[in-house]
Motif scaffolding. Structure first.
Motif, PDB file in Angstrom:
ATOM      1  N   PHE A  58       0.857  -1.188   0.000  1.00  0.00           N
ATOM      2  CA  PHE A  58       0.000   0.000   0.000  1.00  0.00           C
ATOM      3  C   PHE A  58       0.888   1.231   0.000  1.00  0.00           C
ATOM      4  O   PHE A  58       2.051   1.190   0.378  1.00  0.00           O
ATOM      5  CB  PHE A  58      -0.995   0.006   1.171  1.00  0.00           C
ATOM      6  N   VAL A  59       0.297   2.331  -0.466  1.00  0.00           N
ATOM      7  CA  VAL A  59       1.012   3.598  -0.531  1.00  0.00           C
ATOM      8  C   VAL A  59       0.345   4.556   0.446  1.00  0.00           C
ATOM      9  O   VAL A  59      -0.868   4.762   0.393  1.00  0.00           O
ATOM     10  CB  VAL A  59       0.999   4.179  -1.966  1.00  0.00           C
ATOM     11  N   GLU A  60       1.139   5.101   1.343  1.00  0.00           N
ATOM     12  CA  GLU A  60       0.651   6.070   2.328  1.00  0.00           C
ATOM     13  C   GLU A  60       0.405   7.420   1.648  1.00  0.00           C
ATOM     14  O   GLU A  60       0.837   7.651   0.518  1.00  0.00           O
ATOM     15  CB  GLU A  60       1.692   6.254   3.445  1.00  0.00           C
ATOM     16  N   GLU A  61      -0.271   8.317   2.350  1.00  0.00           N
ATOM     17  CA  GLU A  61      -0.550   9.657   1.820  1.00  0.00           C
ATOM     18  C   GLU A  61       0.728  10.420   1.481  1.00  0.00           C
ATOM     19  O   GLU A  61       0.723  11.276   0.611  1.00  0.00           O
ATOM     20  CB  GLU A  61      -1.390  10.454   2.815  1.00  0.00           C
ATOM     21  N   ASN A  62       1.829  10.087   2.156  1.00  0.00           N
ATOM     22  CA  ASN A  62       3.098  10.762   1.891  1.00  0.00           C
ATOM     23  C   ASN A  62       3.821  10.181   0.672  1.00  0.00           C
ATOM     24  O   ASN A  62       4.931  10.598   0.351  1.00  0.00           O
ATOM     25  CB  ASN A  62       4.012  10.720   3.107  1.00  0.00           C
ATOM     26  N   GLY A  63       3.210   9.185   0.001  1.00  0.00           N
ATOM     27  CA  GLY A  63       3.786   8.595  -1.198  1.00  0.00           C
ATOM     28  C   GLY A  63       4.707   7.416  -0.946  1.00  0.00           C
ATOM     29  O   GLY A  63       5.185   6.795  -1.891  1.00  0.00           O
ATOM     30  N   LYS A  64       4.949   7.087   0.308  1.00  0.00           N
ATOM     31  CA  LYS A  64       5.833   5.963   0.624  1.00  0.00           C
ATOM     32  C   LYS A  64       5.085   4.640   0.435  1.00  0.00           C
ATOM     33  O   LYS A  64       3.945   4.497   0.849  1.00  0.00           O
ATOM     34  CB  LYS A  64       6.358   6.059   2.050  1.00  0.00           C
ATOM     35  N   GLU A  65       5.789   3.695  -0.184  1.00  0.00           N
ATOM     36  CA  GLU A  65       5.244   2.374  -0.442  1.00  0.00           C
ATOM     37  C   GLU A  65       5.681   1.418   0.660  1.00  0.00           C
ATOM     38  O   GLU A  65       6.852   1.380   1.025  1.00  0.00           O
ATOM     39  CB  GLU A  65       5.768   1.890  -1.793  1.00  0.00           C
ATOM     40  N   TYR A  66       4.721   0.642   1.187  1.00  0.00           N
ATOM     41  CA  TYR A  66       5.002  -0.336   2.225  1.00  0.00           C
ATOM     42  C   TYR A  66       4.578  -1.716   1.738  1.00  0.00           C
ATOM     43  O   TYR A  66       3.405  -1.933   1.439  1.00  0.00           O
ATOM     44  CB  TYR A  66       4.265   0.000   3.521  1.00  0.00           C
ATOM     45  N   ILE A  67       5.537  -2.616   1.663  1.00  0.00           N
ATOM     46  CA  ILE A  67       5.234  -3.983   1.247  1.00  0.00           C
ATOM     47  C   ILE A  67       4.667  -4.739   2.442  1.00  0.00           C
ATOM     48  O   ILE A  67       5.279  -4.769   3.513  1.00  0.00           O
ATOM     49  CB  ILE A  67       6.479  -4.689   0.693  1.00  0.00           C
ATOM     50  N   VAL A  68       3.506  -5.342   2.243  1.00  0.00           N
ATOM     51  CA  VAL A  68       2.841  -6.106   3.297  1.00  0.00           C
ATOM     52  C   VAL A  68       3.314  -7.549   3.265  1.00  0.00           C
ATOM     53  O   VAL A  68       3.654  -8.125   4.300  1.00  0.00           O
ATOM     54  CB  VAL A  68       1.309  -6.032   3.150  1.00  0.00           C
ATOM     55  N   GLU A  69       3.320  -8.148   2.061  1.00  0.00           N
ATOM     56  CA  GLU A  69       3.712  -9.546   1.936  1.00  0.00           C
ATOM     57  C   GLU A  69       3.913  -9.923   0.481  1.00  0.00           C
ATOM     58  O   GLU A  69       3.523  -9.180  -0.427  1.00  0.00           O
ATOM     59  CB  GLU A  69       2.668 -10.463   2.574  1.00  0.00           C
ATOM     60  N   PHE A  70       4.507 -11.091   0.269  1.00  0.00           N
ATOM     61  CA  PHE A  70       4.660 -11.689  -1.051  1.00  0.00           C
ATOM     62  C   PHE A  70       3.806 -12.941  -1.075  1.00  0.00           C
ATOM     63  O   PHE A  70       3.803 -13.720  -0.114  1.00  0.00           O
ATOM     64  CB  PHE A  70       6.128 -12.029  -1.330  1.00  0.00           C
ATOM     65  N   LEU A  71       3.083 -13.140  -2.170  1.00  0.00           N
ATOM     66  CA  LEU A  71       2.149 -14.260  -2.263  1.00  0.00           C
ATOM     67  C   LEU A  71       2.478 -15.122  -3.470  1.00  0.00           C
ATOM     68  O   LEU A  71       2.901 -14.616  -4.514  1.00  0.00           O
ATOM     69  CB  LEU A  71       0.714 -13.738  -2.386  1.00  0.00           C
ATOM     70  N   GLY A  72       2.236 -16.442  -3.325  1.00  0.00           N
ATOM     71  CA  GLY A  72       2.469 -17.386  -4.407  1.00  0.00           C
ATOM     72  C   GLY A  72       1.262 -18.283  -4.608  1.00  0.00           C
ATOM     73  O   GLY A  72       0.144 -17.959  -4.200  1.00  0.00           O
ATOM     74  N   SER A  73       1.497 -19.417  -5.200  1.00  0.00           N
ATOM     75  CA  SER A  73       0.447 -20.363  -5.587  1.00  0.00           C
ATOM     76  C   SER A  73      -0.508 -20.679  -4.448  1.00  0.00           C
ATOM     77  O   SER A  73      -0.088 -20.990  -3.338  1.00  0.00           O
ATOM     78  CB  SER A  73       1.075 -21.667  -6.066  1.00  0.00           C
ATOM     79  N   GLY A  74      -1.806 -20.582  -4.759  1.00  0.00           N
ATOM     80  CA  GLY A  74      -2.849 -20.955  -3.814  1.00  0.00           C
ATOM     81  C   GLY A  74      -3.337 -19.844  -2.911  1.00  0.00           C
ATOM     82  O   GLY A  74      -4.313 -20.015  -2.191  1.00  0.00           O
ATOM     83  N   GLU A  75      -2.691 -18.688  -2.946  1.00  0.00           N
ATOM     84  CA  GLU A  75      -3.115 -17.581  -2.080  1.00  0.00           C
ATOM     85  C   GLU A  75      -4.265 -16.806  -2.726  1.00  0.00           C
ATOM     86  O   GLU A  75      -4.291 -16.584  -3.935  1.00  0.00           O
ATOM     87  CB  GLU A  75      -1.952 -16.649  -1.784  1.00  0.00           C
ATOM     88  N   VAL A  76      -5.202 -16.394  -1.912  1.00  0.00           N
ATOM     89  CA  VAL A  76      -6.399 -15.679  -2.352  1.00  0.00           C
ATOM     90  C   VAL A  76      -6.166 -14.181  -2.196  1.00  0.00           C
ATOM     91  O   VAL A  76      -5.596 -13.732  -1.204  1.00  0.00           O
ATOM     92  CB  VAL A  76      -7.630 -16.100  -1.516  1.00  0.00           C
ATOM     93  N   ILE A  77      -6.642 -13.409  -3.178  1.00  0.00           N
ATOM     94  CA  ILE A  77      -6.562 -11.950  -3.094  1.00  0.00           C
ATOM     95  C   ILE A  77      -7.940 -11.354  -3.391  1.00  0.00           C
ATOM     96  O   ILE A  77      -8.663 -11.839  -4.240  1.00  0.00           O
ATOM     97  CB  ILE A  77      -5.483 -11.365  -4.032  1.00  0.00           C
ATOM     98  N   GLY A  78      -8.297 -10.355  -2.622  1.00  0.00           N
ATOM     99  CA  GLY A  78      -9.569  -9.678  -2.801  1.00  0.00           C
ATOM    100  C   GLY A  78     -10.686 -10.186  -1.914  1.00  0.00           C
ATOM    101  O   GLY A  78     -11.787  -9.633  -1.922  1.00  0.00           O
ATOM    102  N   GLU A  79     -10.421 -11.212  -1.108  1.00  0.00           N
ATOM    103  CA  GLU A  79     -11.485 -11.788  -0.276  1.00  0.00           C
ATOM    104  C   GLU A  79     -11.838 -10.897   0.903  1.00  0.00           C
ATOM    105  O   GLU A  79     -13.006 -10.812   1.291  1.00  0.00           O
ATOM    106  CB  GLU A  79     -11.119 -13.204   0.195  1.00  0.00           C
TER     107      GLU A  79
END
Length: 117
Positions: A58-79
């Motif tokens: 996600f990108v904060e209001e100050n423009g800095k990007e923060y990586i939450v995690e890395f995902l691979g096979s079998g992981e769900v996104i948008g749930e």
């Protein structure tokens, strides 16, 4: 660390084969560097990564990007966004070529209600 979920991938592989001919679950391919979901946008599908690696950030209001995690096979996104009925909390970007199962939201809701594994 790369999160994966082979059990859920196997489940969706089987479900996809059973429902061929329906458009409730489709396969989509993305090149490296593509954004699958975009922060603050409404998701159109819940997706499960069939192959490839993505980063969730996600990108904060100050423009800095923060990586939450890395995902691979079998992981769900948008749930989470579907369950909470909100816009995307993070951007999901492919780091490698990726293939995902895109599940229509009504179909995913039906799975949650009728087919808890």
């Amino acid at each position: 660390m790369l999160r994966t979920n082979q059990t859920f991938l196997n489940y969706l592989d089987e479900l996809y084969e059973k429902q061929k001919g329906s458009d409730d679950i489709t396969l989509k391919s993305f090149s490296a560097g593509n954004k699958i979901l975009i922060q603050d946008h409404q998701p159109s599908h819940v997706m499960l990564i069939k192959k490839g690696i993505v980063k969730c950030y996600f990108v904060e209001e100050n423009g800095k990007e923060y990586i939450v995690e890395f995902l691979g096979s079998g992981e769900v996104i948008g749930e989470v966004e579907l369950i909470k009925n909100i816009n995307c909390l993070c951007t999901i970007e492919t780091l490698t070529e990726a293939t995902v199962y895109a599940v229509k939201i009504p179909a995913f809701r039906s799975l949650i209600k009728n087919d808890l594994v």
